[in-house]
Design a protein around this motif. Sequence first.
Motif, PDB file in Angstrom:
ATOM      1  N   UNK A 134       6.483  -3.645   5.974  1.00 14.53           N
ATOM      2  CA  UNK A 134       5.595  -2.902   7.129  1.00 14.53           C
ATOM      3  C   UNK A 134       4.868  -1.628   6.393  1.00 14.53           C
ATOM      4  N   UNK A 135       5.464  -0.993   5.827  1.00 14.41           N
ATOM      5  CA  UNK A 135       5.012   0.269   5.047  1.00 14.41           C
ATOM      6  C   UNK A 135       3.969  -0.253   4.149  1.00 14.41           C
ATOM      7  N   UNK A 136       4.332  -1.256   3.403  1.00 13.20           N
ATOM      8  CA  UNK A 136       3.487  -1.688   2.226  1.00 13.20           C
ATOM      9  C   UNK A 136       2.060  -2.221   2.797  1.00 13.20           C
ATOM     10  N   UNK A 137       2.039  -3.040   3.950  1.00 10.42           N
ATOM     11  CA  UNK A 137       1.182  -3.387   4.599  1.00 10.42           C
ATOM     12  C   UNK A 137       0.291  -2.342   5.283  1.00 10.42           C
ATOM     13  N   UNK A 138       0.751  -1.609   5.917  1.00 11.07           N
ATOM     14  CA  UNK A 138       0.129  -0.044   6.334  1.00 11.07           C
ATOM     15  C   UNK A 138      -0.555   0.639   5.415  1.00 11.07           C
ATOM     16  N   UNK A 139       0.132   0.928   4.148  1.00  8.98           N
ATOM     17  CA  UNK A 139      -0.516   1.620   2.931  1.00  8.98           C
ATOM     18  C   UNK A 139      -1.804   0.572   2.440  1.00  8.98           C
ATOM     19  N   UNK A 140      -1.657  -0.432   2.529  1.00 10.01           N
ATOM     20  CA  UNK A 140      -2.811  -1.196   2.070  1.00 10.01           C
ATOM     21  C   UNK A 140      -3.898  -1.893   3.113  1.00 10.01           C
ATOM     22  N   UNK A 141      -3.673  -1.101   4.275  1.00 16.40           N
ATOM     23  CA  UNK A 141      -4.749  -1.261   5.481  1.00 16.40           C
ATOM     24  C   UNK A 141      -4.730  -2.782   5.696  1.00 16.40           C
ATOM     25  N   UNK A 142      -3.859  -3.543   5.470  1.00 18.03           N
ATOM     26  CA  UNK A 142      -3.541  -4.812   6.107  1.00 18.03           C
ATOM     27  C   UNK A 142      -4.706  -5.887   5.001  1.00 18.03           C
ATOM     28  N   UNK A 143      -5.034  -5.440   4.051  1.00 18.25           N
ATOM     29  CA  UNK A 143      -6.013  -6.340   3.305  1.00 18.25           C
ATOM     30  C   UNK A 143      -5.078  -6.774   2.014  1.00 18.25           C
ATOM     31  N   UNK A 144      -5.638  -8.036   1.543  1.00 20.42           N
ATOM     32  CA  UNK A 144      -4.970  -8.404   0.151  1.00 20.42           C
ATOM     33  C   UNK A 144      -4.898  -7.504  -0.976  1.00 20.42           C
ATOM     34  N   UNK A 145      -6.205  -7.029  -1.089  1.00 16.31           N
ATOM     35  CA  UNK A 145      -6.228  -5.992  -2.431  1.00 16.31           C
ATOM     36  C   UNK A 145      -5.491  -4.785  -1.792  1.00 16.31           C
ATOM     37  N   UNK A 146      -5.664  -4.332  -0.780  1.00 22.63           N
ATOM     38  CA  UNK A 146      -4.913  -3.288  -0.314  1.00 22.63           C
ATOM     39  C   UNK A 146      -3.290  -3.302  -0.662  1.00 22.63           C
ATOM     40  N   UNK A 147      -2.972  -4.520  -0.098  1.00 22.54           N
ATOM     41  CA  UNK A 147      -1.524  -4.798  -0.274  1.00 22.54           C
ATOM     42  C   UNK A 147      -0.777  -4.695  -1.663  1.00 22.54           C
ATOM     43  N   UNK A 148      -1.815  -5.057  -2.652  1.00 19.63           N
ATOM     44  CA  UNK A 148      -1.499  -4.996  -4.146  1.00 19.63           C
ATOM     45  C   UNK A 148      -1.277  -3.495  -4.507  1.00 19.63           C
TER      46      UNK A 148
ATOM     47  N   UNK B 255      -0.586  -1.061  -2.130  1.00 19.40           N
ATOM     48  CA  UNK B 255       0.597  -0.454  -1.528  1.00 19.40           C
ATOM     49  C   UNK B 255       1.898  -0.929  -2.077  1.00 19.40           C
ATOM     50  N   UNK B 256       2.155  -2.202  -2.664  1.00 22.52           N
ATOM     51  CA  UNK B 256       3.171  -2.665  -3.070  1.00 22.52           C
ATOM     52  C   UNK B 256       3.331  -1.919  -4.454  1.00 22.52           C
ATOM     53  N   UNK B 257       2.430  -1.812  -5.192  1.00 25.87           N
ATOM     54  CA  UNK B 257       2.633  -1.214  -6.560  1.00 25.87           C
ATOM     55  C   UNK B 257       3.121   0.316  -6.335  1.00 25.87           C
ATOM     56  N   UNK B 258       2.534   1.149  -5.414  1.00 29.88           N
ATOM     57  CA  UNK B 258       2.940   2.369  -5.074  1.00 29.88           C
ATOM     58  C   UNK B 258       4.484   2.546  -4.641  1.00 29.88           C
ATOM     59  N   UNK B 259       4.628   1.435  -3.401  1.00 27.92           N
ATOM     60  CA  UNK B 259       5.992   1.533  -2.846  1.00 27.92           C
ATOM     61  C   UNK B 259       6.978   1.002  -3.889  1.00 27.92           C
ATOM     62  N   UNK B 260       6.816   0.253  -4.572  1.00 26.64           N
ATOM     63  CA  UNK B 260       7.742  -0.444  -5.714  1.00 26.64           C
ATOM     64  C   UNK B 260       8.165   0.528  -6.616  1.00 26.64           C
ATOM     65  N   UNK B 261       7.068   1.283  -7.098  1.00 24.55           N
ATOM     66  CA  UNK B 261       7.253   2.089  -8.436  1.00 24.55           C
ATOM     67  C   UNK B 261       8.033   3.298  -7.835  1.00 24.55           C
ATOM     68  N   UNK B 262       7.659   3.653  -6.501  1.00 22.98           N
ATOM     69  CA  UNK B 262       8.597   4.855  -5.948  1.00 22.98           C
ATOM     70  C   UNK B 262       9.870   4.513  -5.749  1.00 22.98           C
TER      71      UNK B 262
END
Length: 348
Positions: A276-290, A292-299
């Motif tokens: 949910x946080x990843x999608x929010x960070x990525x503004x619900x767009x496919x590229x944004x999710x990339x 968002x997931x990169x930031x969240x996974x790295x953190x």
Amino acid sequence: MPNRVVNILVPVISVILGLLVGAVVMLASGYDPVAGYTALWNGIFGDYYTIGETIRTITPYLLSGLAVAFAFRTGLFNIGVEGQLLVGWFAAAYVGIAFDLPMYIHLPLAIIAAAVAGGLWAFIPGLLKAKLQVHEVIVTIMMNYIALHTTNVLIRMVANGKETTETIKETASLKSAFFESVTDFSRLHYGIFIALAMVLVMWFILEKTTTGFELKAVGFNKHASAYAGMNVNKNIILSMVISGAFAGLAGAMEALGTFQYASVKGGFTGIGFDGIAVALLGANTPLGVVFGATLFGALKFGSLNMPNAAGIPVEIVSIVIALIIFFVACGYIIRYFLVKINKKKEAK
């Protein structure tokens, strides 16, 4: 200032603000933020092993983020990604253990089984939403618990009473000897390519197909869509099934790549909820999710180094991550000030 630039600046500023306020929290708690963030950086990029593990952590977040984002884009709130991930994990592990097949059949079959399991688990709330107008948030939350305890029972049955199944067969494994050799034997696996391929799949479905147009239209206004001749119920169910399939694939990444088995769990993995946080960070767009997931996974992975290297407790680390999400959620306010500043510049 173009709207696209604003869309990029909002999450960037949110992350910066989150890190700055996180530094203040560390100072107020008696910890050195410079040492803390240095430890975080080293936990992400310190050596080849940590880089490999960081990318490995990002992989399931990509797919859970896509699952949530796809539902959001089609007007649904899929809180059941965690449960769909768990059934996908079990399905992939079971197929990986139960069959003796050539790799070119076995591995795709295990991956497809995970996607189908996740999709079927999401089919139930989709059907209830479409036919009985039962809110998907309530049903998906409850089905997370059903998935957790059901998969635990099934794992014990498959493992003959034990709490961990056998290791999956090599023909169903996403394990990569090449990635191991270049990342000092990290658990990085080929699943990252599947996750990135699914980013393209989501983009293609939503932006390049008639089905995607209908799914988004129903999400925006189901009454107008019905008036235009679209099958609203079918599209609601299909949206949930596709979202669940992405979630099931996230489970496959853990079963076939990271762990190579399924085990009884005392609680949720958190990956589905973090989606949910990843999608929010990525503004619900496919590229944004990339991103968002990169930031969240790295953190998430890098923060594991902070208690050891800087003596900062994990609770403080969780606060920093939560602050970033908080500022992203307040993106409207940041957007408002950016637009206001831009108008002042144009007036001058």
